[in-house]
Design a protein around this motif. Structure first.
Motif, mmCIF file in Angstrom:
data_model
loop_
_atom_site.group_PDB
_atom_site.id
_atom_site.type_symbol
_atom_site.label_atom_id
_atom_site.label_comp_id
_atom_site.label_asym_id
_atom_site.label_seq_id
_atom_site.Cartn_x
_atom_site.Cartn_y
_atom_site.Cartn_z
ATOM 1 N N MET A 1 18.289 -7.450 2.479
ATOM 2 C CA MET A 1 17.441 -6.856 1.438
ATOM 3 C C MET A 1 16.368 -5.973 2.080
ATOM 4 N N GLU A 2 16.042 -4.880 1.403
ATOM 5 C CA GLU A 2 15.024 -3.982 1.958
ATOM 6 C C GLU A 2 13.631 -4.491 1.595
ATOM 7 N N LEU A 3 12.659 -4.044 2.373
ATOM 8 C CA LEU A 3 11.269 -4.377 2.075
ATOM 9 C C LEU A 3 10.761 -3.393 1.025
ATOM 10 N N ARG A 4 10.173 -3.947 -0.035
ATOM 11 C CA ARG A 4 9.601 -3.099 -1.081
ATOM 12 C C ARG A 4 8.119 -3.422 -1.218
ATOM 13 N N LEU A 5 7.301 -2.385 -1.305
ATOM 14 C CA LEU A 5 5.859 -2.573 -1.409
ATOM 15 C C LEU A 5 5.309 -1.772 -2.585
ATOM 16 N N TYR A 6 4.308 -2.343 -3.227
ATOM 17 C CA TYR A 6 3.659 -1.625 -4.326
ATOM 18 C C TYR A 6 2.594 -0.693 -3.746
ATOM 19 N N ASP A 7 2.665 0.571 -4.152
ATOM 20 C CA ASP A 7 1.732 1.581 -3.661
ATOM 21 C C ASP A 7 0.745 1.925 -4.782
ATOM 22 N N THR A 8 -0.533 1.642 -4.532
ATOM 23 C CA THR A 8 -1.557 1.891 -5.554
ATOM 24 C C THR A 8 -1.641 3.376 -5.916
ATOM 25 N N LEU A 9 -1.380 4.245 -4.946
ATOM 26 C CA LEU A 9 -1.522 5.684 -5.186
ATOM 27 C C LEU A 9 -0.460 6.197 -6.156
ATOM 28 N N THR A 10 0.798 5.799 -5.945
ATOM 29 C CA THR A 10 1.860 6.294 -6.827
ATOM 30 C C THR A 10 2.155 5.302 -7.955
ATOM 31 N N LYS A 11 1.479 4.155 -7.921
ATOM 32 C CA LYS A 11 1.630 3.121 -8.952
ATOM 33 C C LYS A 11 3.081 2.681 -9.137
ATOM 34 N N GLU A 12 3.768 2.523 -8.034
ATOM 35 C CA GLU A 12 5.158 2.055 -8.122
ATOM 36 C C GLU A 12 5.480 1.197 -6.909
ATOM 37 N N LYS A 13 6.453 0.301 -7.144
ATOM 38 C CA LYS A 13 6.962 -0.507 -6.048
ATOM 39 C C LYS A 13 8.164 0.246 -5.506
ATOM 40 N N ARG A 14 8.158 0.549 -4.214
ATOM 41 C CA ARG A 14 9.296 1.280 -3.681
ATOM 42 C C ARG A 14 9.651 0.811 -2.274
ATOM 43 N N ALA A 15 10.852 1.193 -1.857
ATOM 44 C CA ALA A 15 11.337 0.775 -0.541
ATOM 45 C C ALA A 15 10.383 1.269 0.533
ATOM 46 N N PHE A 16 10.122 0.404 1.498
ATOM 47 C CA PHE A 16 9.246 0.780 2.597
ATOM 48 C C PHE A 16 10.069 1.410 3.714
ATOM 49 N N THR A 17 9.747 2.670 4.008
ATOM 50 C CA THR A 17 10.407 3.363 5.114
ATOM 51 C C THR A 17 9.329 3.759 6.102
ATOM 52 N N PRO A 18 9.300 3.155 7.271
ATOM 53 C CA PRO A 18 8.264 3.527 8.233
ATOM 54 C C PRO A 18 8.482 4.922 8.782
ATOM 55 N N ILE A 19 7.396 5.598 9.114
ATOM 56 C CA ILE A 19 7.503 6.933 9.703
ATOM 57 C C ILE A 19 8.248 6.826 11.028
ATOM 58 N N ASP A 20 7.896 5.791 11.798
ATOM 59 C CA ASP A 20 8.545 5.570 13.092
ATOM 60 C C ASP A 20 8.810 4.061 13.231
ATOM 61 N N PRO A 21 10.074 3.647 13.038
ATOM 62 C CA PRO A 21 10.362 2.200 13.065
ATOM 63 C C PRO A 21 10.016 1.554 14.414
ATOM 64 N N SER A 22 9.854 2.337 15.450
ATOM 65 C CA SER A 22 9.500 1.737 16.735
ATOM 66 C C SER A 22 7.989 1.529 16.847
ATOM 67 N N ASN A 23 7.239 2.045 15.861
ATOM 68 C CA ASN A 23 5.798 1.802 15.825
ATOM 69 C C ASN A 23 5.303 1.878 14.373
ATOM 70 N N VAL A 24 5.420 0.757 13.669
ATOM 71 C CA VAL A 24 4.957 0.689 12.280
ATOM 72 C C VAL A 24 3.440 0.519 12.323
ATOM 73 N N ARG A 25 2.723 1.363 11.567
ATOM 74 C CA ARG A 25 1.265 1.418 11.710
ATOM 75 C C ARG A 25 0.535 1.014 10.436
ATOM 76 N N MET A 26 -0.383 0.064 10.578
ATOM 77 C CA MET A 26 -1.115 -0.457 9.416
ATOM 78 C C MET A 26 -2.607 -0.557 9.727
ATOM 79 N N TYR A 27 -3.413 -0.153 8.747
ATOM 80 C CA TYR A 27 -4.875 -0.251 8.882
ATOM 81 C C TYR A 27 -5.422 -1.049 7.705
ATOM 82 N N VAL A 28 -6.321 -1.979 7.981
ATOM 83 C CA VAL A 28 -6.967 -2.749 6.918
ATOM 84 C C VAL A 28 -8.474 -2.742 7.167
ATOM 85 N N CYS A 29 -9.243 -2.470 6.118
ATOM 86 C CA CYS A 29 -10.703 -2.433 6.270
ATOM 87 C C CYS A 29 -11.227 -3.827 6.607
ATOM 88 N N GLY A 30 -12.032 -3.902 7.633
ATOM 89 C CA GLY A 30 -12.546 -5.190 8.100
ATOM 90 C C GLY A 30 -13.951 -5.467 7.601
#
Ligand SMILES: [Zn+2]
Length: 483
Positions: A1-30
């Motif tokens: 099964m693919e990973l699906r994430l809800y995106d607040t900007l587009t208001k939809e849940k869609r398949a997650f496709t990383p820009i570069d699967p060898s380096n998936v990048r995430m930022y969270v406000c601390g």
């Protein structure tokens, strides 16, 4: 099964496709480090730790970069420093406040089973251009001015919101709506009342850095644009990264303004491809506030509850739904964990995660459903339903592996478990069964001294025996964990 994430900007849940699967990048406000983190602050930390673990599971532990910043320059920090250390020079006092609070935060979230992010940059180290060439706030502000998106006025450098045609897209707030309620007199130096601060001058008594616009300090929003670019800016000048997360309360103005700064400084179509926000948290049905006296810090909670209980209780609710944080919920979560520990004590986790459990998490991090699945495969439940035949070591091993993805590493040794609280003491069920048999034998030969000794020995381990009768009326001893 693919990973699906809800995106607040587009208001939809869609398949997650990383820009570069060898380096998936995430930022969270601390955190802004001036006071103990409260249980509302713990929610994004726990939720995005689950996502971090899931991404590591899917793309490989070395192929995910997770950045969570520490905001150690803020007027709230200055106020706290002046209050708590009146005798010290301000900068020294500020350092004391931020170091103490940041250390406490790290200890708190580690106790909640959260992995340390790949990078935890501190804002104060990213104000001025750096020797290592990583992105910094002053350079970012210069870029914004050069590209016509920012201007100097009234001792501040401001972002010009009208220079960005789709400003407001994340929050859905349109500029003309925002204008209506603005206090025009206060904002007289602004071209538009919604223009926000990138840099402001500091008085002698305030922390400051020498910049092209005089000695001053950065606005809050620019910190995250700089620190995300510092660690997540891709090769070949691609500044867009995969996931940006935080609490719902940060959508406006903080994330809206991060997007404006990053996109306009870099000339990109997006800052991040997926914007994820966790829902609000209230306590016993009320909004948490210091004045209501229901302000709960992580630190307070950890005094009464093992970190895994707090974490499980948080994850019972889907991350986008509001949570009502209750004592009843915590007690329930502890019971569940007690059962799970009983099931998997001293069992080596398997290499596989239960497929249905994993599918639930892949569906926009549905932890509620994932936990329901863990109940279904819990050996205790199966035993209580009389499905003794269904017991298999594999179920317990997969359960343990799956639970670890959700809850962080479960403690492995008896000593570790004992340390984490009496109710979660590691239970060697085989040893208890043996002791119960020994005690029954002692009672049968009327050696009550020995039977009492065994009972006391178990009690010292936190195990309470209950003597009763089985369905045929024969004596039967059951046990439970002392509370
Ligand atoms: Zn931020």
């Amino acid at each position: 099964m693919e990973l699906r994430l809800y995106d607040t900007l587009t208001k939809e849940k869609r398949a997650f496709t990383p820009i570069d699967p060898s380096n998936v990048r995430m930022y969270v406000c601390g955190p802004t480090v001036y006071d103990f983190a409260h249980i509302g602050n713990a929610r994004p930390v726990i939720v995005f730790d689950v996502l971090f673990r899931l991404l590591r599971h899917r793309y490989g532990a070395d192929h995910v970069t997770y950045v969570r910043n520490i905001t150690d320059v803020d007027d709230k920090i200055n106020d706290r420093a002046a209050r708590d250390f009146p005798g010290l020079p301000l900068n020294e006092a500020i350092r004391k406040v931020t170091e103490k609070t940041a250390d406490q935060f790290q200890a708190d979230v580690a106790a909640l089973g959260c992995l340390p992010p790949t990078h935890q940059p501190r804002a104060t180290e990213f104000v001025l251009p750096r020797a290592d060439g990583r992105a910094d706030m002053v350079t970012l502000i210069r870029q914004l001015i050069a590209r016509g998106h920012a201007y100097e006025a009234g001792g501040e450098v401001l972002f010009d919101v009208q220079s960005m045609p789709d400003y407001g897209a994340l929050s859905g707030r349109r500029l003309d709506e925002q204008k209506a309620g603005a206090r025009v007199a206060v904002d007289a130096h602004k071209r538009n009342p919604a223009d926000f601060v990138l840099w402001k001058l500091s008085s002698e008594n305030e922390p400051g850095w020498d910049s092209p616009w005089g000695r001053g300090r950065p606005g809050w929003h620019i910190e995250c644009s700089a620190m995300s670019a510092a660690y997540l800016g891709g090769e070949r000048g691609d500044e867009v990264f995969d996931i940006h997360g935080g609490g719902l309360d940060l959508i406006f103005p903080h994330h809206e303004n991060e997007i404006a700064q990053s996109r306009c400084a870099h000339g990109t179509h997006a800052m991040a491809n997926y914007w994820m926000h966790n829902g609000f948290l209230q306590v016993e049905g009320e909004k948490m506030s210091k004045s209501l006296g229901n302000f709960v810090t992580i630190n307070d909670l950890l005094r009464d509850w093992p970190g895994e209980v707090v974490r499980l209780n948080m994850l019972k609710t889907h991350y986008r739904s509001p949570i009502d944080w209750t004592l009843k919920g915590l007690e329930e979560s502890r019971r569940v964990l007690d059962d799970w520990y009983k099931d998997v004590a001293d069992i080596e986790p398997s290499d596989d995660i239960d497929p249905e459990f994993l599918d639930a998490l892949l569906d926009d991090l549905n932890t509620h459903k994932a936990i329901t699945r863990l109940h279904q495969i819990s050996p205790t439940l199966r035993l209580s339903e009389g499905r003794l035949d269904d017991w298999s070591g594999d179920a317990a091993r997969r359960h343990k592996k799956s639970a670890a993805l959700l809850l962080g590493l479960l403690p492995q040794t008896a000593a570790e478990r004992t340390e984490r609280g009496r109710s979660l003491t590691g239970i060697d069920t085989a040893r208890i069964d043996q002791s119960i048999n020994d005690r029954a034998a002692a009672r049968a030969r009327k050696d009550f001294k020995e039977s009492d000794r065994i009972r006391d020995e178990l009690a010292a381990m936190g195990v309470v025996l209950k003597d009763g009768k089985d369905a045929d009326g024969k004596p039967k001893t059951t046990w439970e964990i002392a509370r």
